[in-house]
Design an enzyme around this catalytic site. Structure first.
Site, PDB file in Angstrom:
ATOM      1  CG  HIS A 242      -0.310  -0.098   2.355  1.00 53.35           C
ATOM      2  ND1 HIS A 242       0.191   1.137   3.130  1.00 53.35           N
ATOM      3  CD2 HIS A 242      -0.142  -0.940   3.450  1.00 53.35           C
ATOM      4  CE1 HIS A 242       0.480   0.776   4.354  1.00 53.35           C
ATOM      5  NE2 HIS A 242       0.528  -0.308   4.652  1.00 53.35           N
TER       6      HIS A 242
ATOM      7  CB  CYS B 173       1.541  -3.716   5.427  1.00 59.31           C
ATOM      8  SG  CYS B 173      -0.160  -4.282   5.499  1.00 59.31           S
TER       9      CYS B 173
END
Length: 176
Positions: free
Chosen positions: A111, A127
């Protein structure tokens, strides 16, 4: 009878792709936690290498080969109830979720970020963070189903991609 049983089995079983996965030319993403870099393999070449942020500790960003299962523009941050597109949203401009540890693509992902200065460092909760302009490009480049390999490796992206059949060595390409 055998034909009948095989026919029933084929009707109720999922249809699996035939052949190798990924197929030569398919997009493939490699994240190297050792160097905090992400490579995109496309059309039998390394299309680009990008700086990323990964887990604060080695165990936070899972290693293995996963599949992209969900993509979202201006993703909503559920943990703190922050709307997509907000400058306070830590997910940035795009979310590319993958199925690590048996999840559905909404826990682990690649992301953007609202902290561009964090890219290139070991700072995430698991992440993979990218600069927003680069994750927008990646989002446009790879479809749902793209394989994502996360590794901790001292080899080049080309060597890793060849091992995982995402790249074909020049001498292995059949001449037609």
């Amino acid at each position: 009878m055998r034909f009948f049983l095989c026919s029933i089995f084929m009707m109720i079983s999922p249809i699996w792709p035939l052949g190798e996965n990924p197929l030569p030319g398919d997009p493939y993403v490699i994240v190297n936690k050792r160097t905090n870099e992400l490579a995109v393999i496309l059309d039998n070449k390394v299309e680009g290498v990008y700086s990323v942020a990964t887990g604060k500790t080695d165990d936070l960003t899972p290693e293995g080969e996963f599949s992209v299962t969900v993509k979202a523009e201006n993703p909503y941050y559920r943990k703190k109830n922050i709307e997509g597109g907000s400058p306070d949203n830590p997910l940035g401009a795009r979310w590319i979720g993958f199925d690590a540890k048996g999840t559905d693509g909404r826990i682990y992902g690649i992301h953007g970020t609202n902290r561009e200065e964090s890219v290139g460092k070991f700072v995430s909760n698991g992440c993979i963070r990218m600069h927003n302009d680069e994750v927008v490009h990646l989002f446009q480049t790879i479809p749902v189903g793209t394989r994502v390999l996360i590794t901790d490796d001292n080899r080049s992206f080309e060597e890793i991609a060849i091992e995982h059949k995402a790249l074909i060595k020049k001498q292995d390409i059949p001449i037609e």
